[in-house]
Design a protein around this motif. Structure first.
Motif, short mmCIF file in Angstrom:
data_model
loop_
_atom_site.label_atom_id
_atom_site.label_comp_id
_atom_site.label_asym_id
_atom_site.label_seq_id
_atom_site.Cartn_x
_atom_site.Cartn_y
_atom_site.Cartn_z
N SER A 2 14.50 110.07 -10.90
CA SER A 2 13.58 110.32 -10.06
C SER A 2 12.27 109.62 -10.56
CB SER A 2 13.22 111.61 -9.53
OG SER A 2 12.32 112.00 -8.70
N THR B 139 7.23 109.92 -3.74
CA THR B 139 8.28 110.22 -4.66
C THR B 139 9.60 109.42 -4.33
OG1 THR B 139 8.91 112.03 -3.24
CG2 THR B 139 7.59 112.56 -4.92
N TYR C 67 13.96 108.87 -5.43
CA TYR C 67 15.13 109.62 -5.99
C TYR C 67 16.47 108.67 -5.67
CZ TYR C 67 12.26 113.93 -5.43
OH TYR C 67 11.42 115.01 -5.48
N LYS D 147 19.26 112.84 -4.57
CA LYS D 147 18.42 113.01 -3.53
C LYS D 147 18.86 114.42 -2.89
CE LYS D 147 15.80 110.30 -0.12
NZ LYS D 147 15.42 109.11 0.37
N THR E 225 13.84 117.99 -7.46
CA THR E 225 12.64 117.67 -6.77
C THR E 225 11.75 117.34 -8.03
OG1 THR E 225 12.89 119.23 -4.92
CG2 THR E 225 10.61 118.80 -5.55
#
Length: 127
Positions: A49, A58, A60, A65, A69
């Motif tokens: 990430s 952001t 991922y 994904k 986070t």
């Protein structure tokens, strides 16, 4: 002295959660994009990430994904990776890294984009 220190790794059962932290010292994270990578023995370090410096975009990897986070707290000079619904294939050493400037979809997961790296924290997910 520029330093990145990861923490928060450990042993967790499949389906569990961990939150990794990356604390920067010797410089301000404000203008840096922050990436998280992971590596298992015998395999290439892969991008997990990234959070860009400018607009907070952001990115991922497909495999994480919806489960992971990434976030940052510039006031604390710290980045985080919240990892939920962990799977055994998430096992590895997790590294944070920083790149001065913004990152893009096409390059965020390229190791050589990043100037500084931490020493890593081990994450082990048992089945």
């Amino acid at each position: 002295q520029v330093q990145l220190v990861e923490s928060g790794g450990g042993l967790v059962q499949s389906g569990g959660s961990l939150r990794l932290s990356c604390v920067a010292s010797g410089f301000s994270l404000d203008y840096y994009s922050i990436g998280w990578f992971r590596q298992v023995p015998g395999k290439v370090r892969e991008g997990v990430s990234c959070i860009s410096s400018t607009d907070g975009s952001t990115f991922y990897s497909y495999s994480v994904k919806g489960r992971f986070t990434i976030s940052r707290d510039n006031a604390k000079n710290t980045a985080y990776l919240q990892m939920n619904s962990l799977k055994p294939e998430d096992t590895g050493v997790y590294y944070c890294a920083v790149d001065l400037g913004s990152q893009r979809e096409s390059s965020w997961n390229i190791m050589y984009e990043y100037e500084y790296w931490g020493q890593g924290t081990q994450v082990t997910v048992s089945s």
